[in-house]
Design an enzyme around this catalytic site. Structure first.
Site, short mmCIF file in Angstrom:
data_model
loop_
_atom_site.label_atom_id
_atom_site.label_comp_id
_atom_site.label_asym_id
_atom_site.label_seq_id
_atom_site.Cartn_x
_atom_site.Cartn_y
_atom_site.Cartn_z
N ALA A 1 33.21 -20.17 -16.83
CA ALA A 1 34.02 -19.40 -15.89
C ALA A 1 34.36 -20.27 -14.69
CB ALA A 1 33.27 -18.16 -15.42
N HIS B 1 16.82 -6.44 -21.64
CA HIS B 1 17.90 -7.19 -22.30
C HIS B 1 17.56 -7.53 -23.77
CE1 HIS B 1 21.37 -10.15 -21.20
NE2 HIS B 1 21.51 -9.70 -22.42
N ILE C 1 42.51 -6.80 -20.27
CA ILE C 1 41.63 -5.81 -19.61
C ILE C 1 42.33 -4.45 -19.67
CG2 ILE C 1 40.63 -5.15 -17.37
CD1 ILE C 1 40.32 -8.14 -16.73
N LYS D 1 20.67 -5.91 -16.42
CA LYS D 1 19.62 -6.07 -17.44
C LYS D 1 18.49 -6.99 -16.96
CE LYS D 1 23.38 -5.85 -20.80
NZ LYS D 1 24.49 -6.67 -20.28
N LYS E 1 34.80 -7.72 -23.00
CA LYS E 1 34.96 -8.62 -21.84
C LYS E 1 36.33 -9.29 -21.91
CE LYS E 1 35.18 -13.08 -20.51
NZ LYS E 1 35.99 -14.15 -21.12
N SER E 2 36.99 -9.39 -20.78
CA SER E 2 38.17 -10.24 -20.72
C SER E 2 38.39 -10.74 -19.30
CB SER E 2 39.42 -9.50 -21.20
OG SER E 2 40.52 -10.38 -21.13
N ASP F 1 29.51 -3.85 -16.87
CA ASP F 1 28.26 -4.29 -17.50
C ASP F 1 27.96 -5.73 -17.10
OD1 ASP F 1 26.25 -3.82 -19.96
OD2 ASP F 1 27.02 -5.88 -20.06
N GLY G 1 32.84 -5.77 -19.96
CA GLY G 1 31.79 -6.76 -20.19
C GLY G 1 32.02 -7.96 -19.29
N LYS H 1 44.25 -10.25 -17.41
CA LYS H 1 44.59 -8.92 -16.89
C LYS H 1 45.20 -8.03 -17.96
CE LYS H 1 46.61 -6.62 -12.93
NZ LYS H 1 47.51 -6.71 -11.78
N SER I 1 18.16 -3.04 -25.03
CA SER I 1 19.23 -3.77 -25.72
C SER I 1 18.59 -4.64 -26.79
CB SER I 1 19.97 -4.63 -24.69
OG SER I 1 20.97 -5.39 -25.32
N TYR J 1 23.51 -13.52 -16.79
CA TYR J 1 24.91 -13.96 -16.81
C TYR J 1 25.26 -14.78 -15.57
CZ TYR J 1 25.42 -10.17 -20.30
OH TYR J 1 25.28 -9.32 -21.38
N1 LIG Z 1 23.03 -7.08 -24.51
C1 LIG Z 1 23.33 -8.26 -25.00
O1 LIG Z 1 22.47 -9.01 -25.50
C2 LIG Z 1 24.76 -8.70 -24.99
C3 LIG Z 1 25.17 -9.77 -25.80
C4 LIG Z 1 26.50 -10.15 -25.79
C5 LIG Z 1 27.41 -9.45 -24.97
N2 LIG Z 1 26.97 -8.44 -24.16
C6 LIG Z 1 27.90 -7.71 -23.25
O2 LIG Z 1 29.03 -7.27 -24.01
C7 LIG Z 1 30.21 -7.80 -23.46
C8 LIG Z 1 31.25 -8.01 -24.53
O3 LIG Z 1 30.79 -8.92 -25.51
P1 LIG Z 1 31.42 -10.39 -25.67
O4 LIG Z 1 31.93 -10.86 -24.36
O5 LIG Z 1 30.39 -11.20 -26.37
O6 LIG Z 1 32.58 -10.18 -26.76
P2 LIG Z 1 33.95 -9.35 -26.83
O7 LIG Z 1 34.11 -8.49 -25.63
O8 LIG Z 1 33.97 -8.70 -28.15
O9 LIG Z 1 35.03 -10.50 -26.83
C9 LIG Z 1 35.33 -11.23 -25.66
C10 LIG Z 1 36.37 -12.27 -26.02
O10 LIG Z 1 37.52 -11.62 -26.58
C11 LIG Z 1 38.67 -11.95 -25.87
N3 LIG Z 1 39.44 -10.70 -25.74
C12 LIG Z 1 39.19 -9.66 -24.92
N4 LIG Z 1 40.08 -8.67 -25.09
C13 LIG Z 1 40.90 -9.07 -26.08
C14 LIG Z 1 42.02 -8.49 -26.70
N5 LIG Z 1 42.46 -7.28 -26.34
N6 LIG Z 1 42.64 -9.21 -27.70
C15 LIG Z 1 42.20 -10.43 -28.07
N7 LIG Z 1 41.14 -11.03 -27.50
C16 LIG Z 1 40.50 -10.36 -26.51
C17 LIG Z 1 38.22 -12.48 -24.54
O11 LIG Z 1 39.10 -13.49 -24.09
P3 LIG Z 1 39.62 -13.64 -22.56
O12 LIG Z 1 38.46 -13.39 -21.64
O13 LIG Z 1 40.10 -15.05 -22.52
O14 LIG Z 1 40.72 -12.65 -22.38
C18 LIG Z 1 36.86 -13.06 -24.85
O15 LIG Z 1 36.99 -14.38 -25.27
C19 LIG Z 1 29.73 -9.07 -22.75
O16 LIG Z 1 30.69 -9.60 -21.87
C20 LIG Z 1 28.47 -8.57 -22.12
O17 LIG Z 1 28.75 -7.80 -20.96
C21 LIG Z 1 25.67 -8.04 -24.18
#
Ligand SMILES: NC(=O)c1ccc[n+]([C@@H]2O[C@H](COP(=O)([O-])OP(=O)(O)OC[C@H]3O[C@@H](n4cnc5c(N)ncnc54)[C@H](OP(=O)(O)O)[C@@H]3O)[C@@H](O)[C@H]2O)c1
Length: 305
Positions: A28, A116, A263, A83, A256-257, A49, A22, A260, A154, A54
């Site tokens: 950023a 989206h 990820i 998207k 998303k992260s 993704d 993600g 490293k 989505s 974004y």
């Molecule tokens: N279609 C839509 O409307 C929509 C909406 C929201 C999101 N998305 C997509 O989905 C992706 C993921 O969703 P999201 O970014 O909202 O939430 P997420 O991936 O559930 O969480 C991301 C957060 O978790 C932290 N993180 C990542 N891996 C971790 C781990 N192993 N342990 C602990 N913390 C961890 C990250 O911190 P660090 O980066 O500091 O490591 C970041 O702050 C987005 O980036 C985007 O591509 C789509």
């Protein structure tokens, strides 16, 4: 290094890796998206993704190009999703908007292009109530022109995904929605399956994510001892258990992260299996809590939640 990352198969026969990177972030530093994409590809991710909203398409595209130019991967090894934003829902705007995204990413095609949100707005953010059935005709044109290999949606609710499937000439392959242990979404997931649409989990870490201090008090999943024990048993983290739970429900995830080690951690979820009773424990954290409620869209005609 990893057990093999599994693929899911779409209703059109094409496949997508079950873990993708993600790339949404409110904040950023310059270069951070590019770096995350490069690390991800080096670590074995083949699925990225992004979205025009974004504002990172240039950097994400640079990360991909750098790894292709180094000879680490070929374009056809990668699965790239982008998207369509809400301000480009008119049928004739879709292909042009997609071409603009491809220009920014320096790509010839997308593997997957998504609507989206089901809602549509004009440049000033005012509801234009363009039906997603109309936008879908533009999405189908993108496939016909070879600009996107697959198309999907989505944030579509049950009624919306059913209506789209009933009317589409080219069926959507996925519905990317928020799914996590604290938002399990069983009814919508079941309907998607019935329609041969793959549910993809965004925000898969839900309330485990440390970036969400605003949810303190709702996040028992971060501290509950039972989950700690399961994680310890497999030598994994709580985040990995959450991702594994989704994968065992056959739901692809796109965590998303920018870190490293995380990820790497998030891809490393294919070398263990949760027992049925452990799946039930994780499922029991559900509180139907949305991290992404789209509150600013609440008054719009096609608001899905
Ligand atoms: N279609 C839509 O409307 C929509 C909406 C929201 C999101 N998305 C997509 O989905 C992706 C993921 O969703 P999201 O970014 O909202 O939430 P997420 O991936 O559930 O969480 C991301 C957060 O978790 C932290 N993180 C990542 N891996 C971790 C781990 N192993 N342990 C602990 N913390 C961890 C990250 O911190 P660090 O980066 O500091 O490591 C970041 O702050 C987005 O980036 C985007 O591509 C789509």
């Amino acid at each position: 290094m990893f057990s093999e990352v599994k693929n899911v198969k779409f209703n059109n026969g094409l496949e997508m890796p079950m873990v993708g990177l993600g790339t949404y972030s409110r904040k950023a530093e310059p270069g951070q998206f590019r770096q995350a994409v490069e690390w991800a590809i080096e670590l074995g991710y083949r699925h990225i993704d992004t979205a025009s909203s974004y504002k990172n398409e240039v950097e994400v595209g640079e990360g991909i190009a750098n790894k292709i130019n180094e000879g680490l991967v070929k374009r056809e090894d990668l699965f790239v999703t982008n998207k369509l934003w809400n301000d480009s829902h008119a049928k004739d705007a879709v292909v042009e908007t997609l071409k603009e995204s491809l220009r920014k990413m320096k790509l010839d095609y997308l593997d997957l292009y998504l609507i989206h949100w089901p809602i549509s707005v004009n440049a000033n953010g005012v509801d234009t109530a363009i039906s997603y059935l109309e936008s879908w005709k533009g999405m189908e044109e993108a496939v016909k022109q070879g600009l996107a290999k697959s198309i999907g949606v989505s944030n579509f609710n049950e009624k919306q995904i059913q209506e789209l499937c009933d009317n589409a000439a080219i069926k959507p392959v996925v519905n990317q929605i928020e799914i996590s242990p604290t938002l399990t979404q069983h009814p919508l997931v079941n309907l998607c399956r019935k329609l041969s649409v793959i549910p993809v989990a965004y925000t898969p870490l839900g309330l485990i994510s440390e970036a969400r201090p605003e949810f303190i008090g709702k996040d028992a999943i971060k501290t509950d001892a039972k989950l700690g024990e399961i994680a310890k048993k497999y030598g994994k983290t709580r985040a990995q258990i959450a991702l594994r739970y989704l994968i065992q429900r056959e739901i692809p995830v796109i965590p998303k992260s920018f870190t490293k080690s995380r990820i790497e951690e998030n891809l490393n979820v294919f070398d263990f299996e949760l027992a049925e009773e452990e799946m039930a424990i994780v499922d029991g954290y559900n509180i139907n809590h949305r991290c992404v409620p789209g509150k600013s869209f609440e008054k719009y005609t096609y608001y899905p939640f």
